[in-house]
Design a protein around this motif. Structure first.
Motif, PDB file in Angstrom:
ATOM      1  N   ASP A 114       0.810  -1.214   0.000  1.00 50.00           N
ATOM      2  CA  ASP A 114       0.000   0.000   0.000  1.00 50.00           C
ATOM      3  C   ASP A 114       0.844   1.264   0.000  1.00 50.00           C
ATOM      4  N   ALA A 115       2.153   1.117  -0.155  1.00 46.39           N
ATOM      5  CA  ALA A 115       3.026   2.290  -0.226  1.00 46.39           C
ATOM      6  C   ALA A 115       3.483   2.562  -1.656  1.00 46.39           C
ATOM      7  N   GLY A 116       3.153   1.684  -2.592  1.00 50.87           N
ATOM      8  CA  GLY A 116       3.728   1.754  -3.935  1.00 50.87           C
ATOM      9  C   GLY A 116       2.934   2.569  -4.947  1.00 50.87           C
ATOM     10  N   PHE A 117       1.984   3.360  -4.450  1.00 49.06           N
ATOM     11  CA  PHE A 117       1.286   4.310  -5.323  1.00 49.06           C
ATOM     12  C   PHE A 117       1.144   5.611  -4.537  1.00 49.06           C
ATOM     13  N   ASP A 118       0.490   6.617  -5.115  1.00 52.46           N
ATOM     14  CA  ASP A 118       0.339   7.894  -4.416  1.00 52.46           C
ATOM     15  C   ASP A 118      -0.646   7.719  -3.261  1.00 52.46           C
ATOM     16  N   VAL A 119      -0.135   7.635  -2.042  1.00 49.09           N
ATOM     17  CA  VAL A 119      -0.997   7.323  -0.895  1.00 49.09           C
ATOM     18  C   VAL A 119      -1.947   8.465  -0.553  1.00 49.09           C
ATOM     19  N   PHE A 121       3.188   2.096  -9.077  1.00 50.00           N
ATOM     20  CA  PHE A 121       2.120   2.360 -10.035  1.00 50.00           C
ATOM     21  C   PHE A 121       1.735   3.816  -9.878  1.00 50.00           C
ATOM     22  N   HIS A 122       1.739   4.536 -10.992  1.00 53.38           N
ATOM     23  CA  HIS A 122       1.388   5.952 -10.934  1.00 53.38           C
ATOM     24  C   HIS A 122       0.804   6.368 -12.283  1.00 53.38           C
TER      25      HIS A 122
END
Lengths: 410, 410
Positions: B132-137, B394-395
């Motif tokens: 849950d840290a690998g996109f714009d939180v 992922f962005h």
């Protein structure tokens, strides 16, 4: 491959408390500032590679792993390499080192190092617990043994909340006092000098002058350290654009600064009850060799004063003052603006503030201004050679990482 | 400055579940393996700079900021620069890129890139929350909008626990099925092929062959993905030693592999409902240009199959198979060992496993063995040119970071 590397532009937000700005806001403000500074033709599209320095964003806000990509994409950067780097309180300087190396390798003509830290997240307890990640978390017992070895009994339960790093610096300070006879008054003189410097820095967190007596009378954190001898918790961003000769021409940079050396190192196993063979000595020696200068040629320095004692120690390790005389030099005024070797004209971490990932780049910001003769009332007259030292973490009796950067005005 | 950069040695732990090994144990095992492999004279003291790749150590175990220094000091490394890098699931490949650039710049003759991840910490919930840290939180709503845009309704509440990335890949897969008519059977063929490859890899996490039917009949995670189409949670370490000509001579390396290209990129803003102009296309094009080859010259590839669909897509983006034919190529056996363009002979992330920071370096380990003709029953006959693709985060509709590495046997 590029034989010379230049600083084309520097940018920095005010360091302080920014309740309405995110980590990424701070980074973007600093980048915009650096781009404006880099030259009349400079724009975001000219950046070939970027290094994003943030030590706390993942820990404090859960934005790990791609923080740099998110921050920069929002500014219109596309397809370029973005690397997220971390090296404790030397994170910003490490990003600078990697940016310079990329230019040196010919992988980039224009490279960006940007650091940002939003430390005030409305949960001071969580912010302070960040500092519990900067040593070997599997071996806290050995950390405590080392501290006792250095500085004697640590048991001062009534002194209130502080980060473990204040205890570490306090133990090192007591060791220095034991070996060299340095005094709390001398350490306070460093703090008073840095607070005086910050008065004229509009980007500093704290801008009030404090006397040696004020510093000594303030709340004690861990003997001999009091609150104004220690860096505050600060938000901020700083950015540096480095480039090759070709990059300089593309940007139309007016006042480039040459990067003579950037060296990063980690510690060795040594007798930590003395300061002989300290990591900063190794790194500084290598940096002076690369730059082809000696410490006596340095005109101005920014030194990592996470505490006033750190400046005492590091100014000795860097050869800027004789061994044991870091405190005495401050007391004599040698390290004040106008003195023999001005240290921390910006106010240093103690007054300017210490937003971890931005700190090392904030030092480069100050020194670039100094070498351009643009530091206003903080100007060190005739500064031509400048040195920045930035360190962080703690492992086996010393910093886990230290960086030394040497710059030259043109 | 060095004009050519070589891989001198590679090392890797078995990927799998290592209950009695720490993150640092895994790193040290991989490094020792790489040093033994680098040459008869090689030893830890020859390393000039190190890049430590770990995406989860701070998050899962609270060892942030100086993880690399602690791991390496324990092996006797002293005073050298150590940088901690992070780039989501492309962390290992990013460390490789930085190591190569340091050698290219002449800053090092021997550089180490090491990745380690201890993902099994006895708290599966916490491990999964890492993703849950690998996109714009700060903008989960826009992530969910993008996924719906790509793949239609996401509401499949009964499918049990999975990381958000499986939902993202599933949405992309449904988009691919809509545009190209690719089928769940084709995606399952990728998984079956990779599981077949892993049977002969003693370092793989899973080594059981699965038929297309087995894959399709397994527990569904997010349509069309089933469990064996997705990378498992894996512990492991991998290390690569790169060097200059001078470094090769010092190490006495017997079988060097040349680094033709290493390119890292981040995404652009584009219409994400198609695959045109995808980040991996940009990065691959740049890598082919640098290497002076085209995709038809690649003999073997390791492709970031965090899911079987990712391999479908990336093999197209890399030009290894025509657009829309990633699944069909697997079905035809083109991408099997012995086929036209073998992909993931190691078993890939789906079978070998995916210890985030080690993954990109594990790919380099496999390809180095392939180019040396040492891959045993997994050997791709006559492999001379090899390509590794590693991506993560992922962005705005695609990976936030992608790396392509091209290597050549000598």
């Amino acid at each position: 491959m590029n034989s010379r590397v230049w600083i084309a532009g520097v940018g920095m937000t005010p360091f302080g408390i920014h309740p309405n700005r995110s980590n990424h806001d701070l980074a973007r403000l600093a980048i915009s500032d650096a781009i404006r500074d880099a030259g009349v033709s400079a724009n975001i599209g000219m950046i070939d590679v970027a290094f994003y320095a943030s030590a706390a964003h993942g820990f404090l806000e859960g934005q790990a792993t791609i923080s740099g990509q998110i921050a920069l994409r929002g500014m219109g950067i596309g397809t370029i390499p973005v690397h997220n780097v971390e090296n404790a309180c030397a994170t910003g300087a490490s990003a600078f080192n990697l940016a310079v190396t990329h230019v040196r390798a010919g992988e980039a003509d224009v490279a960006l190092a940007v650091g940002a830290e939003k430390m005030h997240i409305g949960d001071p307890q969580k912010t302070m617990s960040l500092f519990d990640a900067g040593f070997d978390v599997t071996d806290r017992a050995s950390l405590e043994r080392t501290m006792v070895e250095l500085g004697g009994d640590l048991d001062e339960p009534d002194l209130g909340h502080r980060s473990i790093f204040m205890d570490i610096y306090a133990a090192m300070a007591r060791n220095h006092m034991r070996i060299y006879g340095s005094t709390p008054e001398q350490i306070a003189a460093v703090s008073a000098k840095n607070h005086a410097h910050a008065v004229d820095n509009t980007r500093a967190h704290y801008r009030r002058a404090l006397s040696v007596e004020d510093v000594l009378a303030a709340r004690r954190l861990s003997h001999p350290l009091t609150v104004p001898m220690c860096a505050p918790v600060t938000d901020g961003g700083a950015a540096v654009i480095v480039c090759s000769d070709a990059g300089l021409a593309r940007l139309h940079t007016e006042y480039p600064i040459e990067v003579l050396a950037t060296v990063v190192g980690t510690g060795t196993d040594r007798d930590t009850t003395t300061f002989d063979g300290h990591l900063a000595q190794h790194v500084a020696t290598r940096a002076y060799d690369k730059a082809g200068i000696g410490p006596d040629q340095v005109d101005v320095a920014e030194v990592h004063d996470a505490t006033a004692f750190a400046e005492v120690l590091q100014s000795e390790m860097l050869g800027l003052v004789p061994p044991g005389e870091g405190g005495a030099a401050a007391e004599r005024g040698d390290t004040s603006i106008g003195g023999r070797i001005p240290i921390n004209p910006s106010g240093g971490l103690e007054s300017k503030g210490h937003p971890l990932g931005a700190t090392g780049l904030g030092q480069v910001f100050e020194l670039t201004d100094q070498l351009r003769g643009r530091a206003g009332r903080r100007q060190v007259d005739g500064a031509r050679i400048a040195l920045a030292e930035n360190g962080g973490g703690f492992h086996r009796g010393e910093e886990a990482v230290t960086s030394v950067i040497i710059l030259k005005g043109t």
